[in-house]
Motif scaffolding. Structure first.
Motif, PDB file in Angstrom:
ATOM      1  N   SER A  90      -3.115  -5.472  -6.349  1.00  9.58           N
ATOM      2  CA  SER A  90      -2.011  -5.486  -5.260  1.00  9.58           C
ATOM      3  C   SER A  90      -3.138  -5.035  -3.748  1.00  9.58           C
ATOM      4  O   SER A  90      -3.845  -4.220  -3.796  1.00  9.58           O
ATOM      5  N   LYS A  91      -2.810  -4.918  -2.732  1.00  9.65           N
ATOM      6  CA  LYS A  91      -2.418  -4.085  -2.010  1.00  9.65           C
ATOM      7  C   LYS A  91      -2.394  -2.571  -2.249  1.00  9.65           C
ATOM      8  O   LYS A  91      -0.745  -2.378  -2.253  1.00  9.65           O
ATOM      9  N   TYR A  92      -2.573  -1.242  -1.705  1.00  5.46           N
ATOM     10  CA  TYR A  92      -2.216  -0.030  -2.020  1.00  5.46           C
ATOM     11  C   TYR A  92      -2.099   0.704  -0.459  1.00  5.46           C
ATOM     12  O   TYR A  92      -3.711   0.301  -0.184  1.00  5.46           O
ATOM     13  N   THR A  93      -2.072   2.049  -0.156  1.00  3.58           N
ATOM     14  CA  THR A  93      -2.078   2.632   0.756  1.00  3.58           C
ATOM     15  C   THR A  93      -1.378   4.415   0.443  1.00  3.58           C
ATOM     16  O   THR A  93      -0.564   4.291  -1.289  1.00  3.58           O
ATOM     17  N   VAL A  94      -1.105   5.242   0.809  1.00  6.13           N
ATOM     18  CA  VAL A  94      -1.452   6.094   0.557  1.00  6.13           C
ATOM     19  C   VAL A  94      -0.338   7.333   1.919  1.00  6.13           C
ATOM     20  O   VAL A  94      -0.504   6.026   2.891  1.00  6.13           O
ATOM     21  N   MET A  95       0.848   7.105   1.447  1.00  6.79           N
ATOM     22  CA  MET A  95       1.549   7.457   2.444  1.00  6.79           C
ATOM     23  C   MET A  95       2.129   9.195   2.364  1.00  6.79           C
ATOM     24  O   MET A  95       2.929   8.961   1.636  1.00  6.79           O
ATOM     25  N   GLU A  96       2.717   9.402   3.960  1.00  9.65           N
ATOM     26  CA  GLU A  96       3.965  10.465   3.582  1.00  9.65           C
ATOM     27  C   GLU A  96       5.117  10.702   3.696  1.00  9.65           C
ATOM     28  O   GLU A  96       5.139   9.498   4.737  1.00  9.65           O
ATOM     29  N   TYR A  97       6.111  10.601   2.860  1.00 10.38           N
ATOM     30  CA  TYR A  97       7.007  10.483   3.151  1.00 10.38           C
ATOM     31  C   TYR A  97       8.459  12.188   3.539  1.00 10.38           C
ATOM     32  O   TYR A  97       8.941  12.027   2.294  1.00 10.38           O
ATOM     33  N   ASN A  98       8.667  11.721   4.570  1.00  9.55           N
ATOM     34  CA  ASN A  98       9.511  12.942   5.296  1.00  9.55           C
ATOM     35  C   ASN A  98      10.642  13.023   5.561  1.00  9.55           C
ATOM     36  O   ASN A  98      11.212  11.941   6.049  1.00  9.55           O
ATOM     37  N   LEU A 107       3.288  13.325  -0.807  1.00 12.09           N
ATOM     38  CA  LEU A 107       2.146  12.244  -0.464  1.00 12.09           C
ATOM     39  C   LEU A 107       2.546  11.119  -1.961  1.00 12.09           C
ATOM     40  O   LEU A 107       2.553  12.087  -3.079  1.00 12.09           O
ATOM     41  N   GLY A 108       2.373  10.101  -1.718  1.00  7.92           N
ATOM     42  CA  GLY A 108       2.609   8.941  -2.902  1.00  7.92           C
ATOM     43  C   GLY A 108       1.318   8.003  -2.377  1.00  7.92           C
ATOM     44  O   GLY A 108       1.427   7.870  -1.343  1.00  7.92           O
ATOM     45  N   VAL A 109       1.256   6.929  -3.195  1.00 13.18           N
ATOM     46  CA  VAL A 109       1.044   5.858  -3.523  1.00 13.18           C
ATOM     47  C   VAL A 109       2.157   4.554  -3.135  1.00 13.18           C
ATOM     48  O   VAL A 109       2.793   4.437  -4.228  1.00 13.18           O
ATOM     49  N   TYR A 110       2.273   3.755  -2.561  1.00 14.48           N
ATOM     50  CA  TYR A 110       2.557   2.228  -2.201  1.00 14.48           C
ATOM     51  C   TYR A 110       2.151   1.266  -2.639  1.00 14.48           C
ATOM     52  O   TYR A 110       0.779   0.780  -2.221  1.00 14.48           O
ATOM     53  N   TYR A 111       2.444   0.468  -2.965  1.00 10.90           N
ATOM     54  CA  TYR A 111       2.125  -0.722  -3.662  1.00 10.90           C
ATOM     55  C   TYR A 111       2.862  -2.310  -2.591  1.00 10.90           C
ATOM     56  O   TYR A 111       4.615  -1.538  -2.403  1.00 10.90           O
ATOM     57  N   LEU A 112       2.152  -2.728  -1.937  1.00  7.69           N
ATOM     58  CA  LEU A 112       3.137  -4.177  -1.278  1.00  7.69           C
ATOM     59  C   LEU A 112       3.720  -5.453  -2.389  1.00  7.69           C
ATOM     60  O   LEU A 112       2.537  -5.720  -2.926  1.00  7.69           O
ATOM     61  N   ASN A 113       4.641  -5.491  -2.231  1.00 11.40           N
ATOM     62  CA  ASN A 113       5.306  -6.069  -3.465  1.00 11.40           C
ATOM     63  C   ASN A 113       4.854  -7.737  -1.773  1.00 11.40           C
ATOM     64  O   ASN A 113       5.704  -7.667  -0.868  1.00 11.40           O
ATOM     65  N   GLU A 114       4.424  -8.498  -2.714  1.00 10.99           N
ATOM     66  CA  GLU A 114       3.782 -10.136  -2.325  1.00 10.99           C
ATOM     67  C   GLU A 114       4.931 -11.049  -2.281  1.00 10.99           C
ATOM     68  O   GLU A 114       5.546 -11.614  -0.803  1.00 10.99           O
ATOM     69  N   SER A 115       6.253 -10.684  -2.714  1.00  8.45           N
ATOM     70  CA  SER A 115       7.738 -11.367  -2.606  1.00  8.45           C
ATOM     71  C   SER A 115       8.452 -11.548  -1.954  1.00  8.45           C
ATOM     72  O   SER A 115       8.671 -11.483  -0.530  1.00  8.45           O
ATOM     73  N   THR A 116       8.139  -9.899  -1.749  1.00 10.13           N
ATOM     74  CA  THR A 116       9.697  -9.487  -1.163  1.00 10.13           C
ATOM     75  C   THR A 116       8.724  -8.787   0.345  1.00 10.13           C
ATOM     76  O   THR A 116       9.778  -8.594   1.270  1.00 10.13           O
ATOM     77  N   LYS A 117       7.777  -8.337   0.515  1.00  8.61           N
ATOM     78  CA  LYS A 117       6.941  -7.729   1.855  1.00  8.61           C
ATOM     79  C   LYS A 117       7.412  -6.373   2.494  1.00  8.61           C
ATOM     80  O   LYS A 117       7.345  -6.248   3.148  1.00  8.61           O
ATOM     81  N   THR A 118       7.931  -5.800   0.891  1.00  9.87           N
ATOM     82  CA  THR A 118       8.496  -4.591   1.501  1.00  9.87           C
ATOM     83  C   THR A 118       7.235  -3.857   0.191  1.00  9.87           C
ATOM     84  O   THR A 118       6.881  -3.677  -0.526  1.00  9.87           O
ATOM     85  N   TRP A 119       6.937  -2.054   0.514  1.00 13.35           N
ATOM     86  CA  TRP A 119       6.618  -1.087   0.423  1.00 13.35           C
ATOM     87  C   TRP A 119       6.803  -0.505  -0.850  1.00 13.35           C
ATOM     88  O   TRP A 119       7.870  -0.340  -0.264  1.00 13.35           O
ATOM     89  N   GLU A 120       6.387  -0.262  -2.200  1.00 16.19           N
ATOM     90  CA  GLU A 120       6.869  -0.336  -3.059  1.00 16.19           C
ATOM     91  C   GLU A 120       6.588   0.811  -4.216  1.00 16.19           C
ATOM     92  O   GLU A 120       4.836   1.069  -3.581  1.00 16.19           O
ATOM     93  N   TYR A 121       6.845   2.045  -4.466  1.00 11.26           N
ATOM     94  CA  TYR A 121       6.541   3.331  -4.749  1.00 11.26           C
ATOM     95  C   TYR A 121       5.638   3.286  -6.048  1.00 11.26           C
ATOM     96  O   TYR A 121       6.296   2.880  -6.767  1.00 11.26           O
TER      97      TYR A 121
END
Length: 734
Positions: free
Chosen positions: A545-553, A512-526
């Motif tokens: 910013s906007k944050y969420t939790v994702m599992e990266y497999n 698991l990791g927390v990611y935030y939304l880069n508003e400029s590139t519209k991509t999620w960054e670790y």
């Protein structure tokens, strides 16, 4: 010159003879190693070893090194050294470009012993070729440069060989990236140009196999975007006490522009009476309400909307409300107004202030906590904890929670040396008051919005299938309000945030990791984070910013190694290690000293210490410079005679030593008992023996079989991943 070399040899013989009588009472030996024994003109060889007395390092004793060509006995190098406090010695011989080919002998003389080793200068360099390609040669500011190529040697592709990509502008390095070719000898990387960077001619350069290739590109200023804002107020005239509803849409190049900052200002006689920072929604829309006050001035007001560098205006009038006649009628009107205002609201007192719960027209629940400074002060005086906990749980599964408090109470909490902990239903935030720059007589407003499923899906629909979202998306804001002016707060040190995640969705919580939304590139960054099995993950936020939790497999096609699979997958999920391409990790490729130093610094999130350390062979803008100097400043890596040997392949004993030094820096009070039981423990260098013993006792390193450690063997990428993984486990960072 020949006479000089003859004198040196005579002195060496005399020294050896004189020493033989002293050596009768002690046993001496010399260990010698070469960094390589097959060399090309212009390359260099590192000569290093140890002088021992009765099995221990013999310090501060002279060592003479003479190199001569075997064919004609011509001498090409003479060096006199002293062993260090561990009995070690080291020097480097740089070959001239015109050096004669053939075999060379190295004579190492000390303590009455002469040791001879050899190297060969080869006639022909291997035929290598490097192909460098770009998707185009002309770009606009903000474009992405796609760089690719292939490495060949003697007509065959070269798999898993290092490639360094550099981009220059005006002879200054603007970008450096170290890559590895994949199983087909290919490499690729992208360079994202910035909208504000200098335009002109750039050079893209690739280095591999001793070859440098370059291509020139041109970056030009991007043609100006066509930006437009539509601005609207719901009517032209308002009475004192009414709300002015302001909305609009932002367009760029005739398309709506979502997630764009908009600043709304209301002005009267040139003075700003209200200011609010907004973001457009997924349809490019924005809206806000301005509440007029019963006592404010009447007349013509101006509303401005600023976005994408342009400003548009509208005007409206504010007038006094006409008299409604007798007292009875007035009383009735007041009663009716009060009932309307409270409809749909739930207001109640709490132990720390007042809670208001209301629904908007879309059914979203808003919980607003107005903190009472007097109640918080009493709590502050009573509590003996190191934090003041604000309970902002509404019990209503609110979609948005707002906590308002006076700047004075925030400052008072800071004076007491405490932090503010805000507990919301699925989120916990720790704020250090000294991290905020607050004005007197202002309020701070902490705002957490939980995105609805439909809105969240808009931000997640482009995700790679390897990413599994396991929490809500939370949009955090922290602002300061003074009068009608609202400004975003920038904090001077990261805030600590804990988010709940859905345990039922998770396969391996370590990924698991927390990611935030880069508003400029519209991509999620670790971002990072430390997950726990109980359904929470804690991380540091340097901005909101906007944050969420994702599992990266992610699973690599070439990693099917029982003892390494978990480590490689977890460290990949935490973005600590990368593959050599999207499908391959190259687990058996060796790793250099610089690569491991960078890996260690990144995995442990280390910051540079006060002790400034530099190395003569770590210069300029090389990709590993910051990591090596950070590790050196903390005493984790050490060089020899001012050199670090960054491109040297790291040995198992060197890796263990770096790891133990890092542990001691981070946790100096832990138990660091050391015990060695390997059959080849005498082959471990004296400076590494304690570290190898500690690393073994901690379960970070194991043997290679037959109870051997193989200290001088080079370590590969799989072994490096496993050691870093075990280190994180020992430090409770898993």
């Amino acid at each position: 010159m020949k006479k000089f070399f003859s004198v040196i040899l005579i002195l060496t013989v005399l020294f050896v003879s004189a020493f033989s009588s002293i050596a009768a009472s002690s046993q001496y030996e010399i260990e010698v190693n070469l960094s390589q024994d097959k060399l090309l003109p212009g390359s260099e060889v590192e000569i290093f070893g140890k002088v021992k007395e009765n099995g221990n390092g013999y310090s501060n004793t002279p060592v003479t090194i003479v190199i001569e060509r075997e064919e004609d006995k011509s001498k090409v190098f003479v060096k006199e050294l002293m062993t260090d406090s561990n009995g070690d010695f080291r020097t480097v011989f740089k070959l001239n470009e015109d050096i004669a080919y053939g075999k060379y002998d190295i004579y190492i003389s000390s303590v009455g012993i002469v040791k001879i080793v050899h190297f060969t200068v080869e006639k022909n360099k291997p035929t290598s070729e490097l192909v460098l390609e770009l998707d185009k040669t002309k770009y606009y500011s903000g474009d992405t440069v796609k760089i690719s190529g292939v490495a060949y040697k003697e007509g065959a592709i070269v798999s898993y060989t290092p490639v360094i990509i550099k981009i220059f502008y005006d002879d200054q390095i603007k970008f450096v990236k170290e890559l590895m070719t994949d199983s087909e000898g290919k490499f690729s990387v992208e360079y994202k140009t910035m909208p504000e960077q200098a335009t002109g001619v750039y050079k893209v350069q690739a280095e591999a196999l001793g070859i440098t290739k370059s291509i020139q590109i041109t970056i030009e200023e991007k043609p100006a975007d066509k930006n437009e804002i539509t601005l609207r107020v719901d009517k032209d005239k308002y009475y004192l006490g009414e709300k002015v509803k302001i909305d609009g849409i932002v367009y760029q190049n005739n398309a709506v522009k979502p997630d764009t900052p908009v600043v709304i200002k209301v002005l009267y006689s040139g003075q700003v009476k209200f200011e609010k920072e907004l973001m457009t929604d997924s349809e490019g829309k924005f809206s806000v309400e301005y509440k007029t006050m019963p006592e404010q001035a009447t007349g013509v007001y101006k509303v401005q909307a600023e976005a994408l560098g342009i400003t548009v205006e509208k005007t409206f009038n504010i007038a006094k409300k006409p008299s409604t006649g007798g007292g009875g009628g007035g009383g009735g009107g007041s009663s009716s107004s009060g009932a309307s205002k409270n409809k749909g609201k739930e207001v109640k007192e709490t132990e720390q202030g007042k809670l208001t719960i209301e629904k908007d027209k879309n059914g979203n629940i808003l919980a607003t906590f107005e903190m009472d400074s007097r109640k918080l002060m009493k709590q502050l005086e009573k509590d003996n904890q190191n934090k003041l906990i604000i309970n902002a749980t509404s019990g209503k599964d609110a979609d948005r929670v707002v906590i308002n408090m006076d700047s004075e109470i925030v400052a008072e909490i800071g004076k007491k040396g405490k932090v503010i902990e805000i507990d919301i239903d699925q989120v916990k935030v720790e704020i250090e008051p000294e991290a905020l720059h607050l004005e007197e007589n202002s309020k701070i407003s902490f705002d957490v919005r939980k995105l609805k499923k439909e809105e969240a899906n808009q931000y997640l629909k482009e995700l790679n299938v390897r990413y599994l979202p396991v929490s809500n998306i939370f949009d955090f804001k922290l602002v300061q309000i003074k009068g009608e002016k609202e400004t975003k707060l920038v904090f001077k040190k990261p805030l600590i945030i804990t988010i709940n995640y859905n345990k039922d969705k998770v396969k391996n919580y370590k990924k698991l990791g927390v990611y935030y939304l880069n508003e400029s590139t519209k991509t999620w960054e670790y971002v990072g984070g430390l997950p726990s099995q109980n359904g929470t993950i804690t991380f540091k936020a340097g901005h909101f910013s906007k944050y969420t939790v994702m599992e990266y497999n992610k699973v690599f096609a070439d990693v099917d190694i029982p003892w390494a699979n978990e480590a490689v997958e977890v460290l990949t999920a935490r973005h600590i290690i990368d593959g050599v391409d999207d499908e391959h990790y190259a687990p058996y490729a060796n790793i250099t000293r610089a690569q491991f130093a960078k890996l260690l610094v990144y995995a442990l999130d280390l910051e540079k210490g006060e002790n400034e350390v530099t190395f003569t062979d770590v210069k300029g803008d090389v990709w590993y410079k910051d990591s090596v100097e950070t590790a050196a400043s903390l005493g984790i890596v050490k060089g020899y005679n001012g050199c670090f040997n960054p491109n040297g392949e790291i040995t198992r004993e060197q890796m263990a030593t770096m790891i133990v030094r890092a542990m001691k820096y981070l946790n100096p009070d832990a138990d660091y008992s050391s015990q060695l039981s390997f059959m080849d423990k005498e082959e471990i260098s004296n400076w590494a023996k304690e570290a190898v013993g500690i690393a073994y006792n901690k379960g970070i390193v194991n043997g290679v079989g037959e109870n051997k450690f193989a200290p001088k063997d080079t370590a590969n990428r799989a072994q490096a991943a496993v050691m870093i993984y075990r280190l994180l486990e020992v430090l409770n960072r898993m």
